[in-house]
Design an enzyme around this catalytic site. Structure first.
Site, short mmCIF file in Angstrom:
data_model
loop_
_atom_site.label_atom_id
_atom_site.label_comp_id
_atom_site.label_asym_id
_atom_site.label_seq_id
_atom_site.Cartn_x
_atom_site.Cartn_y
_atom_site.Cartn_z
N HIS A 72 0.72 -0.98 -0.09
CA HIS A 72 0.01 0.01 -0.09
C HIS A 72 1.03 1.32 -0.02
CE1 HIS A 72 0.05 1.15 4.48
NE2 HIS A 72 0.24 -0.31 4.61
N ASP A 174 5.92 2.29 6.82
CA ASP A 174 4.69 1.58 6.55
C ASP A 174 3.81 2.34 5.56
OD1 ASP A 174 2.31 0.15 6.80
OD2 ASP A 174 1.79 0.83 8.84
N GLU A 203 -5.05 1.83 2.50
CA GLU A 203 -5.09 0.49 3.48
C GLU A 203 -5.26 0.88 4.70
OE1 GLU A 203 -3.25 -2.52 5.99
OE2 GLU A 203 -2.68 -0.49 5.89
N ASP A 226 3.79 -5.99 3.63
CA ASP A 226 3.49 -4.88 4.58
C ASP A 226 4.56 -4.82 5.55
OD1 ASP A 226 2.28 -2.70 5.74
OD2 ASP A 226 0.08 -3.54 5.26
#
Ligand SMILES: [Zn+2]
Length: 339
Positions: A72, A174, A203, A226
């Protein structure tokens, strides 16, 4: 581990520094597109903003699989809810941000406008601060503030990218780390299968982009990359930790990975001496949740890099784990599970 790894951490720096709160991922998408354009077969942006890079495989017939690799692009952020008479901006979190930890942090809006988070000087009977947090953008009143920013505008936390011999420290690891690993794997892939490198949106607010992307791609197999929480700081709850290798997902709140897929992933890691650990978390989820539930169900696995201080402006990851994640993804794509 496999071949000599030459990951280009300058690319990770550019990716992490880009502005991309949920629903506003265009800057990140533009960077990815620019980097990958010359080594992919097609580039597509769908209605929600997911960026899909396709790499065609050279295989024939039933040996050729359609594999979706997703990471993401969005990061957690803040959305302006109210502007007061003095030009201070009140806000709500977008994604899992702990507002109480924000005072003193710098923020940036999409237009480049910067500010600092502060807190009203209210305390409870025990002397603990209970005031609301707000953003100070250095203006002389509401009118000047309104010329620069409106309710509904989003800001991100800013933080310098720092690389040491062994670690990376940055905002938005992230999941720009996932985007970075997917991009490097995409660049170096030469094989039989058709790969759909999917850079998803939203996300952090409930894995929304991945849902429509998986539905339209309809892959035979999906791998989600991820970050995950690193529990190597005081007060441990789970076992994933930095410097213990790539985390292979077993379960989170949104998926239980099929034992066959997990086995394929751990066997591949064993065969290539890639350090790995098992990820089990009973909080949160990733794009793997909606992807595995798309259409009639899609076989889905998850890989993650453990990151300390997730969802802050200073996330910390270990390079060896990043390289293990890259190595495992590359090997998995060479020999996908026979579905
Ligand atoms: Zn994430």
């Amino acid at each position: 581990m496999t071949e000599n790894l030459t990951l280009d951490y300058n690319l990770l720096k550019d990716l992490t520094q880009a502005y991309g709160p949920s629903g506003n991922e265009k800057q990140v998408a533009a960077l990815i597109k620019e980097y990958a354009e010359n080594f992919v077969d097609s580039v597509e942006t769908d209605t929600l903003g997911n960026l899909i890079l396709r790499k065609n495989g050279s295989g024939k017939g039933s040996n050729k699989k359609k594999i979706m690799i997703a990471a993401h692009m969005d990061e957690v952020g803040l959305i302006v809810t109210y502007i007061d008479r003095n030009g201070y901006l009140y806000f709500s979190p977008v994604g899992g941000i702990k507002v109480a930890e924000l005072p003193g942090r710098r923020v940036m809006f999409g237009c480049g406008l910067k500010g600092v988070i502060a807190r009203e000087r209210k305390v409870n009977e025990q002397g603990k601060p209970i005031g609301k947090c707000f953003i100070d953008i250095g203006v002389l009143g509401e009118e000047e503030a309104r010329n620069k920013v409106q309710e509904g505008d989003m800001a991100i936390l800013t933080g310098e990218f720092v690389e040491t011999d062994s670690h990376i420290m940055a905002k938005a690891l992230d999941d720009r780390l996932g985007c970075f690993i997917a991009l490097q794997a995409c660049k170096n892939y030469q094989g039989d299968h058709d790969l759909y490198f999917t850079f998803t949106v939203q996300e952090e607010v409930g894995a929304r982009g991945a849902k429509t992307a998986a539905y339209s791609i309809e892959p035979d197999l999906a791998l989600i990359i991820d970050t995950t929480i690193s529990y190597d700081t005081p007060r441990e709850e789970y076992s994933t930790a930095a410097n213990k290798g790539v985390a292979i997902k077993a379960m989170d709140r949104t998926i239980i990975v099929s034992p066959r897929i997990k086995q394929w992933m751990t066997n591949t890691a064993d065969q290539h001496s890639i350090p790995y650990q098992c990820e089990v978390i009973s909080t949160g989820g990733t794009d793997s949740g909606p992807v595995h539930l798309s259409k009639g169900g899609i076989p889905t696995g998850g890989l993650a890099v453990p990151v300390r201080y997730l969802h802050t402006a200073s996330e910390v990851a270990v390079k060896a784990d990043i390289e293990a994640a890259y190595a495992l993804l590359s090997e998995l794509l060479k020999n996908p599970l026979d579905i």
